[in-house]
Design an enzyme around this catalytic site. Structure first.
Site, PDB file in Angstrom:
ATOM      1  N   GLU D  93       2.169 -28.925 -20.341  1.00  0.00           N
ATOM      2  CA  GLU D  93       3.136 -28.083 -20.576  1.00  0.00           C
ATOM      3  C   GLU D  93       4.297 -28.300 -19.862  1.00  0.00           C
ATOM      4  OE1 GLU D  93       2.766 -25.494 -23.073  1.00  0.00           O
ATOM      5  OE2 GLU D  93       1.063 -26.753 -23.138  1.00  0.00           O
ATOM      6  N   LYS D 223     -17.862 -15.960 -17.232  1.00  0.00           N
ATOM      7  CA  LYS D 223     -17.032 -16.788 -18.232  1.00  0.00           C
ATOM      8  C   LYS D 223     -16.225 -15.590 -18.899  1.00  0.00           C
ATOM      9  CE  LYS D 223     -18.312 -20.482 -16.904  1.00  0.00           C
ATOM     10  NZ  LYS D 223     -18.707 -21.732 -17.396  1.00  0.00           N
ATOM     11  N   ASP D 297     -14.908 -26.230 -13.148  1.00  0.00           N
ATOM     12  CA  ASP D 297     -15.155 -25.729 -14.210  1.00  0.00           C
ATOM     13  C   ASP D 297     -14.248 -24.888 -15.106  1.00  0.00           C
ATOM     14  OD1 ASP D 297     -16.450 -24.554 -16.627  1.00  0.00           O
ATOM     15  OD2 ASP D 297     -18.291 -23.709 -15.673  1.00  0.00           O
ATOM     16  N   HIS D 388      13.306 -24.189 -19.272  1.00  0.00           N
ATOM     17  CA  HIS D 388      12.383 -24.831 -20.526  1.00  0.00           C
ATOM     18  C   HIS D 388      13.213 -25.549 -21.208  1.00  0.00           C
ATOM     19  CE1 HIS D 388       8.286 -23.280 -19.812  1.00  0.00           C
ATOM     20  NE2 HIS D 388       8.914 -22.355 -19.158  1.00  0.00           N
TER      21      HIS D 388
END
Lengths: 395, 395, 395, 395
Positions: D93, D223, D297, D388
């Site tokens: 990104e 999770k 993770d 951006h």
């Protein structure tokens, strides 16, 4: 170990001719005495005419006498509520009326409470079920295309209800619809149930698949707080605002606006991690007392107490304070609003009858604002516990 | 455009000698008539002795008469509540008593309601502030090491309150403490405020840094629903359970247990996406009516209506149904429980006074279970709207 | 006690001519070695052309090599994704690929995964501020009345973005607007920021009060889970469904559909009291692995992992299972989707480029469903820990 | 309409002798080419030794090359992390690295980031099921009384895991237990699964009723984000703090601290009504990039991105800013931390291996703080969209 009672149930007496006569009520009080040994002496004393009660209660037996205190004047400069109001608060909790009264005094000295209803809708949320998500999605499109027919079917059941729109929420093969109605001066839960049922039956008949539905899929969310209410409004969304003068806060409340704002950051963080329905203080206290005194459906406190407080410390040291009640459910017509003491409660606020619900909602907002200001200041200034020692039962 | 009223406030009359006399109340009703033109005729009619009211209300002016209906018998096979109970429900909402009554009938036919209190604690949650997170963490350790002193300071203020433990929550330089007390048969909010204040003052004096504190950081979370209550209990955590017989559900409710379980999946998913306080039906309805009738702090419905329903369809077709009220706040002593009609309400349940709060909590659980079963079945069987047409105001 | 370093900062080298050359990257790796003593030997080895990187990274220094495993075939019978897919999963967690693979096997034996996108929108949520709530409400009306102008201003900044609608949320004197765009095959966060900014500037200029705004009021809710996303969708709302055959569940997974449904009630209640973003199992695992392998914005896992599972045990013993991803943010064009390995990951799914985002979203749904089935069965059958012993690092 | 494919599944090739050889990986890439026509040219290029991969991946096929940018120096004055750090961020990104870098510059000019771990625990939450709530409550008592045996059973399975405590949550006839372990420098999810399973089997064997259990009742909440994590911590609870100088904010960021605090009130209210996991800006962005670069993770971003920001505007105009990550799951040992590029990522932070997890957690906090400051300032100063345009793909 508890044992299962095997005796037959003794049924509560019921008069099939007229179950609302004073005699029917007395017979039930006698029954209670026979079954439990308790004489319902006080419950049996009331001035409420029993022939007004059908539609409000079943198995009428007597009344609960809930003490009413007076707070005010609450100075309102709302859209509809303007002037000084004396607020009836029915409660058994010491300090409550005194605390709200103190907040109202500060508000009056700071110019009163601005208030306005910024949104309103009452919901019923049926669910239509399909074989799969694709069929459910296509049904959603069909609902949009058939709004006229759905609206006609819904509105045919009611004089004052209007179907504003239908929101849709897709989960698996289910399509939850959230019907949003405006309901005039009634709270409208029963009105929208009936209207939505008619609409659902129309849909089931007209849609080629004749899909099955359940009248509520629990996202209405009737008689319970929910985030969906906070976001999308249930009943009325009302904002009450004020600008507290720095000087008045110090003089009357014994704290400062800077300290209020500092502690506000702490209580906001607390409400956020707690997952709280309300990042303010204790809206439920004032609303409950006002609801009992004015014949509201008091169980709606579960939804109505949700609120979002937004404040700013101004450059001049004054303090802007707003409370937004996101799911305030109130009525000035229908339900319990016409009963004897309840009607008096509404009338003393000039809020009984038609075209009064916005005015009443603004007053509710003002009451909550007064109470939140009072308690927040008391917590900081250290008055909280001492005032309960003075007014509450632990004195 | 609304204008700011500039007139001086007219203050509510107050009798500095004895503000609780019938005359003082009458003077305030006169004042209301002068200010608003409304005669508080019915509010002025009550049998409640006014000298019992100090500690329950300020500016006492009269009473709200709330109709009480009778439901039952509610057959309980709880730990403490055992036998058949006739339940006083104070409400103005038609159909409510009839609906709960119907649920109780089914429950009795299925052997009654098991119920038990599985946890209890009343909270006050002060926040101590520090220069940084490290100091706050070290303070947290200090609190653990000084529990004996903290407990002694807290418990010195109360006869019946016991400090069970203190949970800690760290945010930035803040340490939120959640004091958990047991409070006997009182709800205990004021008791724990006083005890926690004493504890906080002891901490501030004893800790080498003499840290500042705010008595509530909004994670108590007093008078508002929160996820922290659902998880960690506020007041009493009570479970009410039953096993519905498949045959009885069909005969009395006109639906099947398989259908109940199927729709249960839909209402669970709905409650989940809505972010609801309760994945069941309408606990607030029954609790509110029972709370008003028995002198509970009715504003606690905001917290008490949170519940988690858990069901299983059994292999033989019967249906296991449990409701867990995670933050039920009730009292059988103190607050409004000793007032005239309220005491009668508690007494007819055998729940007035000391050592009764678990029994009363179990009955609350049974009432909620009865109402949730009745409404859930009505929604499925299509009785919901028709019963409101029969009993409610829209008939 | 830690001390404040007072040394000057040593700035990361930057090549003002071309900061994306292999040499510029090498210079930064050298800099790291000088500053930390660590040789970035492996990071410096990549086949990705550096001249493709502008727009994807700044201060490019090398690559992370994330192992990719293959799962599948995932048999899809979706609206757009049809056939057998081999899924690249980039992860470092042992057992993950094996577990998803097992779920895909069961799904294929049960006829594959139905999937469809049921809603889509990408948001930016500016806030306009006003002196009071009344002015904010009137502004809300103005926005509705001026949608054409607002839409034109927004869409002038983008080729593929379309302003679907604007939702409004009122708090105090604030008006939060939630702009919902469709964004073609891009995820679209930057596109909608730019378009919303243009719209806000147009509003500020055109509205008579020229109100101030903040471009995000935190209800977008960019890069974080929220209930508003669960309700109102962010990115794509995709449903993946299957009907598991009772026989296949027993044979392949070693448990029964009845047991799955029984435990489902337990895990639903758990998710509800925990205030969880997902009442299923572990969507984040599969999505993250797939996102890394296909050039998605992996931080969107924070939003994308939210899901609602809805299941029913069928009369014949088979098991209907659906997962609804409520805020899946994916792209098949733009962002990282064109980079070397990432593009290969998309291409092997037939999902690179235009008009592929629905197909890819359906595959995401299928992957999540496979993983949730596999883990849920493993937890019940007792395979969970033993499989980690076999495949994971604790073997 | 999609049709069910009836062809047999073509299974992914697997080498039963050594499935982790470069040849086995190549065979799978060939298989992908045969099945899909796509050549996995870039995925097949890596320097990672394949014999290190068992325990991290199955069906290894190649790697995803994720670009790594460098941000910093991040000046830390934490408990364990002290000095200037150069942070590897793996992302696709554009603008992300530049934005974090800018925040780090401001932080260094303001004296750096204080940070500390204030709590830590990794969970597994089994559920034991009983005939009724009373039996479940008695079981809860038994668990407390048998902690020594339970702990011994759990800890026998692990070298580094320690069972800190067991929290209990009662719903109906269920007892959810939340086992809290400390896990050294590993994230520990598998470790605690194994230990909890052993403990549950011990309980089932020892308890007189031999109660059934499910190893996870979904309140772990593995999770997925949850309010229980925000409250009770999952992984590490880390606070990062700074005091921004008013002058530096104006000079570097182009806005003022007063404006930051004013807008903070707006974004807090927004996060509250949205039901957001994080009342700050975009923790997920920085954490994800850092997680990919250091072998974490990455799916744990779902939990780790939850945060609570708490700020105060100081009397001198400086600005206190804290971010509390409530469920940061990180490891410096085990999992993917030993792989080729990932280990380099950890090593350049001085965080690879034993006794480094607190240091690494503090750096994570510092990174999040830098990014939240940078984005918040950009939104206010109007730099957000223009940056951006400059760095992102829409330039």
């Amino acid at each position: 170990m508890p044992m299962t009672p095997t005796e037959p149930r003794r049924r509560i007496p019921r008069d099939t001719d007229n179950d609302y006569s004073p005699e029917a009520a007395a017979r039930r009080r006698d029954f209670v005495r026979e079954q439990t040994g308790v004489e319902l002496h006080h419950m049996g004393q009331f001035s409420q005419a029993t022939d007004q009660l059908p539609g409000n209660i079943e198995h009428f037996t007597g009344v609960a006498q809930v003490p009413v205190g007076l707070a005010g004047p609450l100075r309102m400069i709302g859209e509809h509520a303007q002037g000084d109001f004396y607020v009836p608060m029915a409660t058994t909790e010491g300090t409550l009326v005194a605390s709200y009264n103190r907040g109202m005094r500060l508000l009056a000295e700071c110019g009163g409470v601005r208030a306005t209803v910024v949104d309103e809708a009452m919901q019923r949320s049926p669910v239509f079920t399909f074989p799969d998500a694709l069929a459910a999605r296509q049904f959603g499109r069909w609902v949009v295309d058939n709004m006229d027919g759905i609206r006609a079917a819904a509105e045919a059941t009611t004089r004052s209800g209007r179907l504003r729109d239908i929101m849709q929420f897709a989960i698996g093969p289910l399509r939850y619809l959230r019907f949003n109605f405006t309901t005039g001066d009634a709270a409208g839960q029963n009105m929208v149930s009936k209207a939505t049922l008619a609409a659902c039956e129309w849909i089931r008949d007209q849609h080629p698949d004749h899909p099955a539905f359940v009248l509520s899929g629990n996202i209405d969310t009737d008689k319970k707080h929910s985030q969906i209410n906070t976001l999308l409004t249930r009943g009325k969304r009302v904002v009450a605002e004020c600008t507290l003068k720095a000087e008045a806060v110090e003089r009357i409340m014994g704290t400062t606006t800077a300290e209020l704002f500092r502690v506000r950051q702490i209580s906001q963080a607390g409400a956020f991690i707690a997952g709280s329905a309300n990042n303010g203080a204790h809206a439920a206290n004032g609303l409950t007392a006002l609801f009992i005194a004015t014949g509201q459906d008091v169980a709606n406190v579960s939804e109505s107490h949700a609120a979002t407080t937004y404040c700013q410390l101004l450059d001049n040291g004054d303090y802007y304070w707003s409370v937004t009640l996101t799911s305030l459910i109130v009525a000035t017509h229908g339900g319990g609003t016409g009963l004897a003491t309840q009607r008096e409660g509404l009338e003393m606020l000039g809020c009984h009858g038609r075209d009064k619900s916005h005015k009443f909602a603004e007053i509710c907002g003002g009451v909550v604002l007064a109470g939140d200001i009072s308690l927040s200041c008391a917590v900081i200034a250290g008055d909280w516990v001492t005032s309960h020692d003075r007014y509450g039962r632990n004195r």
